[in-house]
Design a protein around this motif. Sequence first.
Motif, short mmCIF file in Angstrom:
data_model
loop_
_atom_site.label_atom_id
_atom_site.label_comp_id
_atom_site.label_asym_id
_atom_site.label_seq_id
_atom_site.Cartn_x
_atom_site.Cartn_y
_atom_site.Cartn_z
N VAL A 58 -11.87 29.89 -4.64
CA VAL A 58 -11.41 30.05 -6.01
C VAL A 58 -12.25 29.25 -7.01
CG1 VAL A 58 -9.71 28.16 -5.94
CG2 VAL A 58 -9.32 30.12 -7.44
N LEU A 59 -12.77 28.10 -6.61
CA LEU A 59 -13.53 27.29 -7.57
C LEU A 59 -14.84 27.97 -7.98
CD1 LEU A 59 -13.35 24.66 -9.13
CD2 LEU A 59 -14.56 23.53 -7.26
N PRO A 60 -15.69 28.40 -7.04
CA PRO A 60 -16.91 29.11 -7.48
C PRO A 60 -16.61 30.44 -8.16
CG PRO A 60 -16.75 29.10 -5.08
CD PRO A 60 -15.71 28.15 -5.58
N LEU A 61 -15.53 31.14 -7.74
CA LEU A 61 -15.20 32.40 -8.41
C LEU A 61 -14.73 32.14 -9.84
CD1 LEU A 61 -15.03 35.47 -8.08
CD2 LEU A 61 -12.62 35.18 -7.48
N ALA A 62 -14.03 31.02 -10.06
CA ALA A 62 -13.62 30.67 -11.42
C ALA A 62 -14.83 30.48 -12.31
CB ALA A 62 -12.76 29.42 -11.40
N SER A 63 -15.84 29.82 -11.79
CA SER A 63 -17.08 29.65 -12.57
C SER A 63 -17.71 31.00 -12.87
CB SER A 63 -18.06 28.76 -11.80
OG SER A 63 -17.52 27.47 -11.58
N SER A 64 -17.68 31.90 -11.89
CA SER A 64 -18.24 33.24 -12.10
C SER A 64 -17.45 34.00 -13.15
CB SER A 64 -18.22 34.02 -10.78
OG SER A 64 -19.04 33.40 -9.81
N ALA A 65 -16.11 33.83 -13.14
CA ALA A 65 -15.28 34.52 -14.13
C ALA A 65 -15.62 34.05 -15.54
CB ALA A 65 -13.81 34.29 -13.82
N LEU A 66 -15.87 32.76 -15.69
CA LEU A 66 -16.23 32.23 -17.01
C LEU A 66 -17.60 32.75 -17.46
CD1 LEU A 66 -14.99 28.54 -16.68
CD2 LEU A 66 -14.05 30.31 -18.17
N ARG A 67 -18.49 32.98 -16.49
CA ARG A 67 -19.83 33.49 -16.83
C ARG A 67 -19.84 35.01 -16.99
NH1 ARG A 67 -21.32 30.16 -12.43
NH2 ARG A 67 -21.64 32.05 -11.18
N GLY A 68 -18.75 35.65 -16.57
CA GLY A 68 -18.71 37.11 -16.63
C GLY A 68 -19.36 37.79 -15.45
N THR A 69 -19.54 37.06 -14.33
CA THR A 69 -20.19 37.65 -13.15
C THR A 69 -19.25 37.75 -11.95
OG1 THR A 69 -21.00 35.46 -12.41
CG2 THR A 69 -22.42 36.74 -13.89
N ALA A 70 -17.92 37.68 -12.18
CA ALA A 70 -16.98 37.66 -11.07
C ALA A 70 -17.04 38.92 -10.22
CB ALA A 70 -15.56 37.44 -11.60
N ASP A 71 -17.25 40.07 -10.86
CA ASP A 71 -17.32 41.32 -10.09
C ASP A 71 -18.44 41.26 -9.06
OD1 ASP A 71 -15.35 43.33 -11.31
OD2 ASP A 71 -16.33 42.52 -13.07
N ASP A 73 -19.85 38.52 -7.84
CA ASP A 73 -19.75 37.37 -6.94
C ASP A 73 -18.50 37.38 -6.07
OD1 ASP A 73 -22.07 36.52 -8.12
OD2 ASP A 73 -21.09 35.13 -9.49
N LEU A 74 -17.58 38.33 -6.28
CA LEU A 74 -16.30 38.31 -5.57
C LEU A 74 -16.48 38.37 -4.06
CD1 LEU A 74 -13.20 38.45 -5.51
CD2 LEU A 74 -13.39 40.94 -5.73
N THR A 75 -17.19 39.37 -3.56
CA THR A 75 -17.29 39.58 -2.11
C THR A 75 -17.81 38.35 -1.39
OG1 THR A 75 -17.68 41.95 -2.47
CG2 THR A 75 -18.30 41.04 -0.33
N GLY A 76 -18.77 37.66 -1.97
CA GLY A 76 -19.33 36.48 -1.33
C GLY A 76 -18.39 35.30 -1.25
N ASN A 77 -17.25 35.37 -1.96
CA ASN A 77 -16.29 34.28 -1.94
C ASN A 77 -15.05 34.58 -1.10
OD1 ASN A 77 -17.13 31.97 -3.77
ND2 ASN A 77 -17.52 33.72 -5.10
N LEU A 78 -15.00 35.77 -0.50
CA LEU A 78 -13.81 36.19 0.23
C LEU A 78 -13.97 36.03 1.74
CD1 LEU A 78 -12.85 39.49 -1.66
CD2 LEU A 78 -12.06 37.15 -2.07
N ILE A 79 -12.83 35.98 2.42
CA ILE A 79 -12.76 35.96 3.88
C ILE A 79 -11.93 37.16 4.32
CG2 ILE A 79 -11.90 34.73 5.91
CD1 ILE A 79 -12.37 32.13 4.33
N ASP A 80 -12.46 37.95 5.25
CA ASP A 80 -11.77 39.14 5.76
C ASP A 80 -10.81 38.70 6.87
OD1 ASP A 80 -10.93 41.60 6.62
OD2 ASP A 80 -12.94 42.48 6.72
N LEU A 81 -9.50 38.84 6.63
CA LEU A 81 -8.51 38.41 7.62
C LEU A 81 -8.34 39.39 8.76
CD1 LEU A 81 -5.74 36.96 5.27
CD2 LEU A 81 -7.61 35.75 6.40
N ASP A 82 -8.83 40.62 8.61
CA ASP A 82 -8.79 41.57 9.72
C ASP A 82 -10.13 42.30 9.82
OD1 ASP A 82 -8.56 43.08 7.45
OD2 ASP A 82 -6.92 44.34 8.17
N ALA A 83 -11.19 41.51 9.88
CA ALA A 83 -12.56 42.05 9.91
C ALA A 83 -12.70 43.10 11.01
CB ALA A 83 -13.55 40.91 10.13
N PRO A 84 -13.45 44.16 10.74
CA PRO A 84 -14.24 44.43 9.53
C PRO A 84 -13.55 45.37 8.55
CG PRO A 84 -14.96 45.91 11.24
CD PRO A 84 -13.79 45.13 11.82
#
Length: 264
Positions: A58-71, A73-84
């Motif tokens: 959430v912390l790096p994604l929050a920074s991305s949201a403020l920069r307008g790049t959350a879309d 950067d989202l995938t790189g900040n997530l963890i797949d709980l039932d990969a793939p």
Amino acid sequence: MTLIAMISAKGSPGVSTAALAFTLTWPAPVLLAECDPAGGDLLAGYLARYELPPDRGVLPLASSALRGTADADLTGNLIDLDAPCQQRMALPGLTEPAQSASLNMAWTALGEFFSRMTSRTVLADCGRLAAAHPPWSLLSQADLVLLAVRPHSLRTVSPAVSALSALRRQLPPGFVEQSVGLLLVGGGIPAREVARHLGTPVAATLPWDPQTAAALCGDGRGRRRAPLMRHGAAAYDTITELIAARSVAGALSRRDTEPLPVTS
């Protein structure tokens, strides 16, 4: 799709466990976002057996949201709980409570980002309102805020009174009446009585299931058909029905208060 924020008044009524149970059992694609200012539990609990990169969440994604790049950067900040499958994703929370002060300006941007997400339901685990720096601006953008309560006795229900008062003070007028529901965890006082006492409808109920709750916290193994998981799956219908009903009621209310067209 939908932003659902989950909170508790104080103590440990099981809001984080409930959020994870919903994430693992709901039929729709879900993103579990750990937005607890006191810190997240996933990495130290349910995901403790995995070696995961520490620089996502959430912390790096929050920074991305403020920069307008959350879309982007989202995938790189997530963890797949039932990969793939990528149907049950998680956004890990803060590792230190001291980091929460730096998010005060970012909760609005994160809430806006979650609200416009169309691919999945977002469950934001916002922890206890008694913690420092509650994410008020994120809560104000939720389609539904679930207040977790243990109906064991008046002593365990009473903290919800002050929590609802705080929500009324901090959030827009009418928000509590339109967008807050109760999540009852465990038995005791009947749901109808709790709803009447607090003046807030019950959106869902979950059983007190310590064995499964411990498994979701990383201690032992749970069962997919355990009471907590079965009731968690059933809660999807009651919660989405409440959101839909309130959406219709809100639309009708806005229509009734619109000025009539002026005719000559």
